[in-house]
Design an enzyme around this catalytic site. Structure first.
Site, PDB file in Angstrom:
ATOM      1  N   ASP A 106      -8.656   6.615  -8.323  1.00  0.00           N
ATOM      2  CA  ASP A 106      -7.876   7.798  -7.930  1.00  0.00           C
ATOM      3  C   ASP A 106      -6.372   7.523  -8.096  1.00  0.00           C
ATOM      4  O   ASP A 106      -5.543   8.420  -7.895  1.00  0.00           O
ATOM      5  CB  ASP A 106      -8.233   8.279  -6.515  1.00  0.00           C
ATOM      6  CG  ASP A 106      -7.944   7.235  -5.456  1.00  0.00           C
ATOM      7  OD1 ASP A 106      -7.542   6.102  -5.794  1.00  0.00           O
ATOM      8  OD2 ASP A 106      -8.133   7.558  -4.258  1.00  0.00           O
ATOM      9  N   SER A 107      -6.021   6.304  -8.530  1.00  0.00           N
ATOM     10  CA  SER A 107      -4.653   6.037  -8.970  1.00  0.00           C
ATOM     11  C   SER A 107      -4.298   6.981 -10.117  1.00  0.00           C
ATOM     12  O   SER A 107      -3.116   7.153 -10.449  1.00  0.00           O
ATOM     13  CB  SER A 107      -4.505   4.576  -9.418  1.00  0.00           C
ATOM     14  OG  SER A 107      -5.562   4.201 -10.276  1.00  0.00           O
ATOM     15  N   GLU A 143     -13.126   3.883   0.084  1.00  0.00           N
ATOM     16  CA  GLU A 143     -12.245   3.039   0.903  1.00  0.00           C
ATOM     17  C   GLU A 143     -12.720   2.986   2.349  1.00  0.00           C
ATOM     18  O   GLU A 143     -13.136   4.008   2.904  1.00  0.00           O
ATOM     19  CB  GLU A 143     -10.812   3.582   0.833  1.00  0.00           C
ATOM     20  CG  GLU A 143     -10.212   3.506  -0.567  1.00  0.00           C
ATOM     21  CD  GLU A 143      -8.767   3.991  -0.639  1.00  0.00           C
ATOM     22  OE1 GLU A 143      -8.162   4.294   0.420  1.00  0.00           O
ATOM     23  OE2 GLU A 143      -8.227   4.070  -1.760  1.00  0.00           O
ATOM     24  N   GLU A 175      -7.582  -5.311  -1.529  1.00  0.00           N
ATOM     25  CA  GLU A 175      -6.248  -4.929  -2.022  1.00  0.00           C
ATOM     26  C   GLU A 175      -5.173  -5.290  -1.003  1.00  0.00           C
ATOM     27  O   GLU A 175      -5.317  -5.015   0.199  1.00  0.00           O
ATOM     28  CB  GLU A 175      -6.201  -3.411  -2.308  1.00  0.00           C
ATOM     29  CG  GLU A 175      -4.808  -2.978  -2.792  1.00  0.00           C
ATOM     30  CD  GLU A 175      -4.759  -1.600  -3.428  1.00  0.00           C
ATOM     31  OE1 GLU A 175      -5.809  -0.955  -3.576  1.00  0.00           O
ATOM     32  OE2 GLU A 175      -3.635  -1.166  -3.773  1.00  0.00           O
TER      33      GLU A 175
HETATM   34  O1  KIV Z   1      -7.455   3.813  -7.635  1.00  0.00           O
HETATM   35  C1  KIV Z   1      -7.422   2.672  -8.093  1.00  0.00           C
HETATM   36  O2  KIV Z   1      -6.968   2.441  -9.212  1.00  0.00           O
HETATM   37  C2  KIV Z   1      -7.940   1.598  -7.262  1.00  0.00           C
HETATM   38  C3  KIV Z   1      -7.855   0.189  -7.773  1.00  0.00           C
HETATM   39  C4  KIV Z   1      -6.505  -0.252  -8.034  1.00  0.00           C
HETATM   40  C5  KIV Z   1      -8.623  -0.754  -6.955  1.00  0.00           C
HETATM   41  O3  KIV Z   1      -8.438   1.848  -6.216  1.00  0.00           O
END
Ligand code: KIV
Length: 297
Positions: A52-53, A123, A190
């Site tokens: 979700d980044s 998460e 993380e």
């Molecule tokens: O959303 C993301 O890219 C992530 C990773 C960096 C673990 O959760």
């Protein structure tokens, strides 16, 4: 070789679990579209996460919170079309698994059926253990994610490194164990101190995948745009840019623009041409008696 017909040995969840038994590192990267996923898959990464980044590095949001399931599915399908070998994991966006287990199941099932994902990530530690168990019972492989959980940005008041007090260390050790006991097949760690990540990695049977958690995790993950140097945010301490894609693109864009303005692009070799026969035919009709002179507007 044709990407579609290339023989590949597919990465599976049991294969990932076995890597830990053999003490072999796991490689994981995010991707959000066809070209990036294809590069990552062809480079031999074991897992591709449509994280979700996406919200920050591709869609321009301030955080991951606004990302919707529809947006995730749109990108997931593009990544699916490019991915042959890697295990494809979909991040469940904020709000798509927080209302109820039924909602979470429905979101995860859409990622598998409509997006082609082979696993989902979510998460949270102990507070998600019932949910992880429920998803695992529905044959959905789950990757956990604890430590600095970006979807908690408002609750955490930012993105502070976690596990820096004795209480937080105990909380995270319990969270990690709960995620494993609930049936997750891997766990993202993380933004936690190396010492804590090492301890969790030693205690768990499932592999830990670190991001800002030091070198002793069973595998590592980075955000594609951070690795490529294509990010507009200040890099976190753990980010290593392996390329300068934004710099290279800026140069290319300036060069192209300049070439257009000065008439250097396109040149004759970059232009299509008439075949000789057509040129002749055209000239004959132009020169024929009674040929009309070109119309003027
Ligand atoms: O959303 C993301 O890219 C992530 C990773 C960096 C673990 O959760």
């Amino acid at each position: 070789m044709d990407h579609n017909s290339e023989a590949v040995s597919k990465v599976t969840v049991p294969w990932i679990l076995e890597r830990k038994l053999h003490g072999e590192k796991l490689t994981c990267l995010t991707a959000y579209d066809y070209p990036t996923a294809r590069l990552v898959d062809e480079a031999g990464f074991d897992m591709i996460l449509v994280g979700d980044s996406l919200g920050q590095v591709v869609l321009g949001y301030d955080s991951t919170v606004p990302v919707t399931l529809e947006e995730m599915l749109h990108h997931l399908r593009a990544v699916r079309r490019a991915t042959r070998r890697a295990l494809l994991i979909a991040d469940l966006p904020y709000g798509t698994y927080h209302l109820s287990e039924e909602q979470a199941l429905a979101s995860a099932i859409r990622c598998l059926k409509e997006g082609g994902a082979e696993a989902v990530k979510l998460e949270g530690g102990r507070k998600r253990s019932g949910l992880i168990r429920r998803l695992a019972e529905a044959e959905i492989p789950v990757m956990g994610h604890i430590g600095l959980t970006p979807q908690s940005v408002h609750a955490l008041g930012g993105y502070p490194v976690q596990g820096k007090t004795l209480d937080s260390v105990h909380q995270l050790l319990a969270d990690a164990q709960a995620v494993e006991d609930a049936g997750a097949f891997a766990l993202v760690l993380e933004g936690i101190p190396r010492e804590l990540a090492t301890m969790i990695t030693r205690r768990l049977r499932i592999p830990t995948i670190g991001i800002g958690a030091g070198p002793d995790c069973d595998g590592q993950i980075l955000v594609f745009h951070d690795l490529a140097g294509l990010s507009f945010r200040p890099p976190a301490k753990f980010v290593r840019a392996y390329a300068g894609v934004a710099v290279a693109l800026r140069e290319a864009l300036a060069h192209f623009r300049e070439d257009v303005l000065t008439g250097r692009y396109p040149d004759d070799r970059e232009s299509y041409h008439w075949p000789a026969a057509l040129r002749e035919q055209f000239e004959q009709t132009e020169n024929a008696p009674g040929a009309k002179s070109p119309r003027r507007s």
